[in-house]
Scaffold this active site. Structure first.
Site, short mmCIF file in Angstrom:
data_model
loop_
_atom_site.label_atom_id
_atom_site.label_comp_id
_atom_site.label_asym_id
_atom_site.label_seq_id
_atom_site.Cartn_x
_atom_site.Cartn_y
_atom_site.Cartn_z
N HIS A 20 69.01 -34.05 -39.79
CA HIS A 20 70.04 -33.63 -38.86
C HIS A 20 71.43 -33.98 -39.38
O HIS A 20 71.68 -35.10 -39.81
CB HIS A 20 69.80 -34.31 -37.51
CG HIS A 20 70.69 -33.82 -36.42
ND1 HIS A 20 71.15 -34.63 -35.44
CD2 HIS A 20 71.21 -32.59 -36.18
CE1 HIS A 20 71.92 -33.94 -34.61
NE2 HIS A 20 71.98 -32.69 -35.05
N HIS A 95 90.05 -21.07 -47.76
CA HIS A 95 89.10 -21.11 -48.87
C HIS A 95 89.12 -22.44 -49.62
O HIS A 95 88.07 -22.93 -50.05
CB HIS A 95 89.36 -19.95 -49.84
CG HIS A 95 88.27 -19.78 -50.84
ND1 HIS A 95 86.96 -19.48 -50.48
CD2 HIS A 95 88.27 -19.86 -52.19
CE1 HIS A 95 86.21 -19.39 -51.56
NE2 HIS A 95 86.99 -19.61 -52.61
N TYR A 117 83.28 -13.92 -51.93
CA TYR A 117 83.30 -14.71 -50.69
C TYR A 117 82.03 -14.59 -49.85
O TYR A 117 82.05 -14.88 -48.66
CB TYR A 117 84.54 -14.39 -49.84
CG TYR A 117 85.82 -14.60 -50.60
CD1 TYR A 117 86.26 -15.90 -50.86
CD2 TYR A 117 86.55 -13.53 -51.08
CE1 TYR A 117 87.43 -16.11 -51.59
CE2 TYR A 117 87.72 -13.74 -51.80
CZ TYR A 117 88.15 -15.03 -52.06
OH TYR A 117 89.30 -15.23 -52.77
N ASN A 119 79.62 -16.52 -49.07
CA ASN A 119 79.25 -17.93 -49.09
C ASN A 119 79.18 -18.45 -47.66
O ASN A 119 79.99 -18.04 -46.82
CB ASN A 119 80.31 -18.76 -49.83
CG ASN A 119 80.59 -18.25 -51.22
OD1 ASN A 119 79.72 -18.27 -52.07
ND2 ASN A 119 81.81 -17.77 -51.44
#
Length: 129
Positions: A20, A95, A117, A119
């Site tokens: 977790h 970013h 991008y 991601n």
């Protein structure tokens, strides 16, 4: 032997070891990853495997409680932006901040995605019953 879903042994081992609040990322083929962060490289050529199917397979295996992406995805990659904002409800970050957070990941899953991008950074959740 598994009969479906993910069959990549290294990736399954990393996912099962998550606890977790641990973070991990799924990336396109070009995301810079610090040397201290392990990379599970799924890319076999540019474009294979694609980002979205890898994300979907991973989400079928684990619980996540939060997701983040780069705000630059909105203008540079509408398909990935749709996945991040609509399906994953990801918070979009500057970013540079996104890349800094990659340095704190347990691991990064590198796809062959050749569009920018694509991601996402995930925080592991708990599948409470």
């Amino acid at each position: 032997m598994r009969t479906g879903g993910l069959i990549h042994a290294e990736l399954m081992s990393a996912l099962v070891a998550l606890r977790h609040t641990d973070t991990f990322a799924v990336s396109d083929s070009g995301l810079p990853v610090p040397p201290s962060v392990p990379v599970i490289d799924l890319g076999i050529t540019y474009g294979m495997p694609r980002f979205a199917p890898v994300v979907e397979l991973i989400l079928d295996e684990i619980a996540v409680e939060a997701a983040w992406g780069s705000a630059d995805v909105v203008t540079a990659n509408p398909e990935a932006a749709d996945l991040l904002t609509n399906r994953l409800k990801a918070e979009l970050l500057d970013h540079e901040e996104f890349k800094q957070r990659i340095g704190r990941c347990r691991f990064v899953v590198r796809t062959g995605e050749a569009r920018p991008y694509a991601n996402v950074l995930f925080r592991a959740g708990v599948p409470w019953l």
